[in-house]
Design a protein around this motif. Structure first.
Motif, PDB file in Angstrom:
ATOM      1  N   ARG A 391       0.857  -1.183   0.000  1.00 23.48           N
ATOM      2  CA  ARG A 391       0.000   0.000   0.000  1.00 23.48           C
ATOM      3  C   ARG A 391       0.891   1.230   0.000  1.00 23.48           C
ATOM      4  NH1 ARG A 391      -3.283  -3.307  -1.015  1.00 23.48           N
ATOM      5  NH2 ARG A 391      -5.087  -3.993   0.226  1.00 23.48           N
ATOM      6  N   ASP A 392       0.574   2.191  -0.878  1.00 20.31           N
ATOM      7  CA  ASP A 392       1.384   3.411  -0.955  1.00 20.31           C
ATOM      8  C   ASP A 392       1.476   4.117   0.392  1.00 20.31           C
ATOM      9  OD1 ASP A 392       1.850   2.982  -3.628  1.00 20.31           O
ATOM     10  OD2 ASP A 392       0.252   4.327  -4.317  1.00 20.31           O
ATOM     11  N   GLU A 393       0.345   4.121   1.139  1.00 17.93           N
ATOM     12  CA  GLU A 393       0.315   4.844   2.413  1.00 17.93           C
ATOM     13  C   GLU A 393       1.132   4.153   3.507  1.00 17.93           C
ATOM     14  OE1 GLU A 393      -3.612   2.428   2.355  1.00 17.93           O
ATOM     15  OE2 GLU A 393      -2.243   3.394   0.943  1.00 17.93           O
ATOM     16  N   LEU A 394       1.592   2.908   3.233  1.00 17.02           N
ATOM     17  CA  LEU A 394       2.380   2.184   4.231  1.00 17.02           C
ATOM     18  C   LEU A 394       3.879   2.233   3.932  1.00 17.02           C
ATOM     19  CD1 LEU A 394       0.159  -0.995   4.782  1.00 17.02           C
ATOM     20  CD2 LEU A 394       0.186   1.133   6.082  1.00 17.02           C
ATOM     21  N   THR A 395       4.256   2.919   2.857  1.00 15.72           N
ATOM     22  CA  THR A 395       5.666   2.989   2.461  1.00 15.72           C
ATOM     23  C   THR A 395       6.532   3.595   3.553  1.00 15.72           C
ATOM     24  OG1 THR A 395       5.032   3.200   0.136  1.00 15.72           O
ATOM     25  CG2 THR A 395       7.269   3.852   0.702  1.00 15.72           C
ATOM     26  N   GLU A 396       6.020   4.643   4.196  1.00 12.36           N
ATOM     27  CA  GLU A 396       6.777   5.299   5.260  1.00 12.36           C
ATOM     28  C   GLU A 396       6.386   4.783   6.645  1.00 12.36           C
ATOM     29  OE1 GLU A 396       9.317   7.363   4.655  1.00 12.36           O
ATOM     30  OE2 GLU A 396       8.950   6.890   2.547  1.00 12.36           O
ATOM     31  N   LYS A 397       5.536   3.777   6.691  1.00  8.35           N
ATOM     32  CA  LYS A 397       5.045   3.264   7.969  1.00  8.35           C
ATOM     33  C   LYS A 397       5.650   1.924   8.355  1.00  8.35           C
ATOM     34  CE  LYS A 397       1.930   6.610   8.353  1.00  8.35           C
ATOM     35  NZ  LYS A 397       2.040   7.661   9.387  1.00  8.35           N
ATOM     36  N   SER A 398       6.313   1.253   7.411  1.00  6.98           N
ATOM     37  CA  SER A 398       6.849  -0.084   7.711  1.00  6.98           C
ATOM     38  C   SER A 398       8.001  -0.419   6.786  1.00  6.98           C
ATOM     39  CB  SER A 398       5.751  -1.142   7.561  1.00  6.98           C
ATOM     40  OG  SER A 398       5.290  -1.196   6.227  1.00  6.98           O
ATOM     41  N   VAL A 399       8.740  -1.429   7.145  1.00  6.77           N
ATOM     42  CA  VAL A 399       9.885  -1.866   6.338  1.00  6.77           C
ATOM     43  C   VAL A 399       9.420  -2.438   5.007  1.00  6.77           C
ATOM     44  CG1 VAL A 399      11.909  -3.374   6.264  1.00  6.77           C
ATOM     45  CG2 VAL A 399      11.180  -2.371   8.442  1.00  6.77           C
ATOM     46  N   SER A 400       8.343  -3.230   5.029  1.00  7.83           N
ATOM     47  CA  SER A 400       7.879  -3.925   3.822  1.00  7.83           C
ATOM     48  C   SER A 400       6.894  -3.124   2.991  1.00  7.83           C
ATOM     49  CB  SER A 400       7.190  -5.237   4.218  1.00  7.83           C
ATOM     50  OG  SER A 400       5.973  -4.957   4.911  1.00  7.83           O
ATOM     51  N   SER A 401       6.327  -2.081   3.560  1.00 10.35           N
ATOM     52  CA  SER A 401       5.310  -1.248   2.908  1.00 10.35           C
ATOM     53  C   SER A 401       3.985  -1.972   2.701  1.00 10.35           C
ATOM     54  CB  SER A 401       5.799  -0.725   1.539  1.00 10.35           C
ATOM     55  OG  SER A 401       7.013  -0.058   1.675  1.00 10.35           O
TER      56      SER A 401
END
Length: 455
Positions: A391-401
């Motif tokens: 998920r694009d919104e998880l790119t900066e939220k986790s290692v795997s995105s």
């Protein structure tokens, strides 16, 4: 006679293939029907007040309680009733989380949420039911790979959380020194934190050592938050000096404490490369790259830090996150699972997300064993991280995105006998496309989840 021998061999074969997840928590109600045939039993031990298998733990048939140092892995004597009012609260809480609550139901829910007596009851219930809820998720038999059966999933009960009166789980209490010397006072505080760190790491070590020959995955849905560490160092300073630390200095000392704790935990867990450790990332809505969290911030190839997702769509608003410290996300909103007294409740939290990943790992290890695929914890983590639903919104939220994608994990393992790792992963991603996001309702209600229990 031949039929009996065949059945015996089949039973032995299935038992050798059944792998186990160790549940480090506050106990598991193994009498719940959800755990029928799913509890790891030590057949070398009998309940006869003797250490039959000579492992140092007397009568550890169903695991061990490191809080009471006994084989009583669940407190059946605790007088806690799951009332109709509590059930209604959790049912409405789940509806509120999922955006399906009616206006009339919302009124009732808000009243229940503000009820002080009910809040007290819920807190006591959490300290009793947490491990049961987590354990049932870890050995849940739905969505099994076709090669597996329900008897392939086992839980090892390690009662790890709780207030100990004695033994290795009893935390050292800070007692201020009578000295008037500032230097001696500061040294006294430092000595206390050294003892506290020794205690935390030793408690974790003896629990892992107990389970290492029995389990392949360890689930830890608990944690020490940065906020909690800040409160601890501030409290000790005030007890010793009679005055508050400045906010800046409290954070500085908490950071030092957390860094040392994580360094020691990293050194410890690196000694168990043949085991996978799955930890919940915490529910503080914090960036754990900055506000460190133990033990989920341990960065090793055999450790997975799990944040909570809303369904299988995006990050749950309450979840901790971190570009460098949270590996992936898993469902953690309104998760239905077993609680004591043959009941089920829907609960939110990264506590629930972690065992979802543990469950996936347990199924993956068992599948690999049945297919004669060599699967190490390091390799499984790599597969999980590289088959996530991005998920694009998880790119900066986790290692795997992204979010864990069990079907891709199992498909990759099936293809490893035919293809190399990269091709097996790419084929699995093609077979299981990115899920469509249907809706993203998340009501920002801080009472929707119990916080992670402290270790």
């Amino acid at each position: 006679m031949h039929i009996i021998i065949s059945l015996l061999l089949l039973t032995l074969s299935s038992n050798t293939l059944a792998l186990t997840a160790a549940i480090l928590d506050n106990g598991v109600d193994y009498s719940h029907t959800e755990f029928q045939g799913k509890i790891k039993i030590n057949y070398k031990e009998s309940e006869n007040s003797h250490d039959d298998d000579h492992n140092g733990y007397i009568d550890d048939v169903r695991g061990w309680n490191f809080v009471t140092m006994s084989n009583k892995v669940f407190d059946f004597d605790r007088d806690i009733e799951i009332t109709d009012e509590i059930k209604l609260y959790y049912a409405l809480k789940a509806k509120n989380s999922l955006g399906t609550i009616t206006e009339k139901e919302e009124e009732t829910y808000n009243k229940l949420k503000k009820d002080k007596e009910l809040k007290k009851q819920r807190k006591a219930l959490t300290s009793w039911m947490h491990g049961t809820h987590i354990g049932a998720i870890a050995v849940n038999a739905t969505d099994l790979p076709r090669e597996l059966s329900q008897r392939d999933l086992k839980a090892l009960i390690i009662t790890y959380l709780g207030k100990a009166e004695s033994g290795p789980a009893k935390s050292p209490r800070f007692e201020p020194t009578a000295s008037q010397s500032t230097t001696r006072r500061n040294n006294h505080i430092r000595h206390h934190w050294k003892k506290y760190l020794d205690w935390q790491i030793n408690k974790l070590k003896i629990s892992i050592d107990y389970g290492k020959s029995k389990a392949v995955v360890f689930n830890g849905s608990f944690g020490q938050s940065f906020k909690g560490a800040t409160e601890m160092v501030s409290s000790a300073h005030k007890e010793q000096f009679g005055e508050d630390l400045s906010e800046k200095l409290a954070k500085k000392k908490a950071l030092e404490f957390m860094r040392e704790l994580l360094t020691r935990a990293t050194n410890l867990l690196s000694k168990y490369p043949n085991h996978l450790f799955v930890f919940s990332a915490g529910n503080k809505k914090s960036n754990t790259d900055e506000l460190l969290h133990f033990p989920s911030n341990v960065r090793l190839p055999n450790v997975i830090s799990v944040g909570a997702s809303y369904k299988r769509e995006t990050m749950a608003y309450f979840s901790n996150f971190g570009k460098n410290t949270v590996d992936l996300f898993a469902p953690g909103v309104a998760i239905s699972s077993a609680v004591p007294n043959q009941e089920y409740l829907k609960i939110n939290g990264t506590s629930q997300a972690a065992p979802f990943v543990t469950n996936t790992a347990l199924k993956a290890f068992t599948l690999a064993k049945k297919l004669d695929v060599k699967l190490t914890p390091k390799l499984l983590k790599y597969i999980m991280m590289n088959t996530v639903d991005k998920r694009d919104e998880l790119t900066e939220k986790s290692v795997s995105s992204g979010l864990v994608y069990p079907e891709r994990v199992y498909t990759t393992i099936r293809k490893l006998n035919k293809y190399g790792l990269r091709k097996a992963i790419s084929n699995s991603i093609k077979l299981w496309p990115t899920r469509e996001i249907k809706k993203s309702i998340q009501l920002l209600d801080d009472s929707l989840f119990p916080d992670l229990p402290s270790n």
